[in-house]
Write a protein that holds these residues in place. Sequence first.
Motif, PDB file in Angstrom:
ATOM      1  N   ARG A   1       0.852  -1.119  -0.031  1.00 58.72           N
ATOM      2  CA  ARG A   1       0.210   0.042   0.020  1.00 58.72           C
ATOM      3  C   ARG A   1       0.728   1.374  -0.073  1.00 58.72           C
ATOM      4  O   ARG A   1       0.578   2.094  -0.812  1.00 58.72           O
ATOM      5  CB  ARG A   1      -0.914  -0.061   1.125  1.00 58.72           C
ATOM      6  CG  ARG A   1      -2.052  -0.985   1.136  1.00 58.72           C
ATOM      7  CD  ARG A   1      -3.007  -0.842   2.184  1.00 58.72           C
ATOM      8  NE  ARG A   1      -3.886  -2.142   2.377  1.00 58.72           N
ATOM      9  CZ  ARG A   1      -3.565  -3.104   3.236  1.00 58.72           C
ATOM     10  NH1 ARG A   1      -2.690  -3.011   4.308  1.00 58.72           N
ATOM     11  NH2 ARG A   1      -4.411  -4.207   3.380  1.00 58.72           N
TER      12      ARG A   1
ATOM     13  N   ALA B   1      -6.239  -6.148  -5.561  1.00 60.56           N
ATOM     14  CA  ALA B   1      -6.884  -5.023  -4.974  1.00 60.56           C
ATOM     15  C   ALA B   1      -7.952  -5.337  -4.115  1.00 60.56           C
ATOM     16  O   ALA B   1      -8.079  -5.019  -2.865  1.00 60.56           O
ATOM     17  CB  ALA B   1      -7.489  -3.845  -6.093  1.00 60.56           C
ATOM     18  N   ARG B   2      -8.616  -6.482  -4.374  1.00 62.28           N
ATOM     19  CA  ARG B   2      -9.886  -7.077  -3.668  1.00 62.28           C
ATOM     20  C   ARG B   2      -9.230  -7.652  -2.476  1.00 62.28           C
ATOM     21  O   ARG B   2      -9.707  -7.368  -1.348  1.00 62.28           O
ATOM     22  CB  ARG B   2     -10.701  -7.753  -4.513  1.00 62.28           C
ATOM     23  CG  ARG B   2     -11.706  -7.256  -5.698  1.00 62.28           C
ATOM     24  CD  ARG B   2     -12.653  -8.380  -6.076  1.00 62.28           C
ATOM     25  NE  ARG B   2     -12.006  -9.551  -6.554  1.00 62.28           N
ATOM     26  CZ  ARG B   2     -11.798  -9.853  -7.753  1.00 62.28           C
ATOM     27  NH1 ARG B   2     -11.822  -8.911  -8.537  1.00 62.28           N
ATOM     28  NH2 ARG B   2     -11.213 -11.059  -8.079  1.00 62.28           N
TER      29      ARG B   2
ATOM     30  N   ALA C   1      -7.989  -5.065  -0.031  1.00 64.57           N
ATOM     31  CA  ALA C   1      -8.989  -4.343   0.824  1.00 64.57           C
ATOM     32  C   ALA C   1      -9.891  -5.186   2.158  1.00 64.57           C
ATOM     33  O   ALA C   1     -10.257  -4.506   2.897  1.00 64.57           O
ATOM     34  CB  ALA C   1     -10.065  -4.126  -0.224  1.00 64.57           C
ATOM     35  N   LYS C   2      -9.386  -6.447   2.165  1.00 67.26           N
ATOM     36  CA  LYS C   2     -10.032  -7.166   2.927  1.00 67.26           C
ATOM     37  C   LYS C   2      -8.959  -7.614   4.051  1.00 67.26           C
ATOM     38  O   LYS C   2      -9.537  -8.097   5.187  1.00 67.26           O
ATOM     39  CB  LYS C   2     -10.538  -8.515   2.312  1.00 67.26           C
ATOM     40  CG  LYS C   2     -11.695  -8.418   1.459  1.00 67.26           C
ATOM     41  CD  LYS C   2     -12.118  -9.739   1.075  1.00 67.26           C
ATOM     42  CE  LYS C   2     -13.221  -9.583   0.071  1.00 67.26           C
ATOM     43  NZ  LYS C   2     -13.599 -10.959  -0.529  1.00 67.26           N
TER      44      LYS C   2
ATOM     45  N   LEU D   1      -7.267  -2.979   8.083  1.00 65.15           N
ATOM     46  CA  LEU D   1      -8.069  -2.105   7.590  1.00 65.15           C
ATOM     47  C   LEU D   1      -9.309  -2.181   8.187  1.00 65.15           C
ATOM     48  O   LEU D   1     -10.352  -1.169   8.116  1.00 65.15           O
ATOM     49  CB  LEU D   1      -8.162  -2.260   5.968  1.00 65.15           C
ATOM     50  CG  LEU D   1      -6.892  -2.152   5.238  1.00 65.15           C
ATOM     51  CD1 LEU D   1      -7.320  -2.205   3.861  1.00 65.15           C
ATOM     52  CD2 LEU D   1      -6.017  -0.921   5.504  1.00 65.15           C
TER      53      LEU D   1
END
Length: 281
Positions: A47, A263-264, A267-268, A272
């Motif tokens: 990131r 990306a998916r 995001a999990k 986060l």
Amino acid sequence: MSSGFPGSDKRISLQEMVARVPDGASLALGGSFLHRGPFAFVRELIRQKKSDLEIIKQSPGYDIDILCRAGTVRKLRAGIVAMEGNFGLAPYYRKAVEGGTLELEEHACYSLTAGLRAAAYGIPFQPCAGLHGSDLPELNGWKLIEDPYGSQEAVWAVPAIQPDFAVLQASEVDEKGNVRIAGTYHWDHIMSRAAKSVLVVAEKVVEEGVFTAVPEATVVPYFMVEAYAVVPGGAWPGSCWPEYGIDYPAVEAYLEADAGALARHLAKGPELQPQEKGNGQ
């Protein structure tokens, strides 16, 4: 190594911790395959768009694969690399090696440990048995040395390997930064002694009395730890015994080949997600 003092504030956020790692740094990552790796830390490297990193680990898998997929890593020193039996080889790592975008210094797990041990002992190399008949010494330019005590036996000398940082996933820490790891931690232990600095991602914080009651269970003492972050579930999608096991569907989803899969997956990450206070957090 860090020389922190009792009472010094070593707890920082995961984002702050990763920000301390410069591009081009060498990182020894704890854990093994899909078990107790500092995976939240690895995802944060991506990131923050870190680049040109060197990774050192006896048995990486998901961590080196996702770093290769994101183009974050330049060099790997490792023994066996795999996603384990359920998933086979690490596909993006393999593509990086075959495509020449990743420099590989191939080891046996034991020879990599020997190099780390030499750094921990402050010596330039470590004799290593069991390499006779292997191509590894020739591939890596290791030297064969005779026994100076006259046994007529010779052993290979593996050069010292000193990472800039050892990054460990811990079961628990106390406020000072003492570290405890449940289960097998022998590779984490030698990494922490070999590296210039130690960064720790912990599942939870416990009272200092938990450590003082059983001091021999401390794997890394506070004065060797530069900083720690508390990230429950930080080894996801891998396991951190006895807190949780491998999230097999999440690993399968990560391995999907479409352009949006990475990306998916990022995001999990539990790092986060909103976290409830309490329970040592």
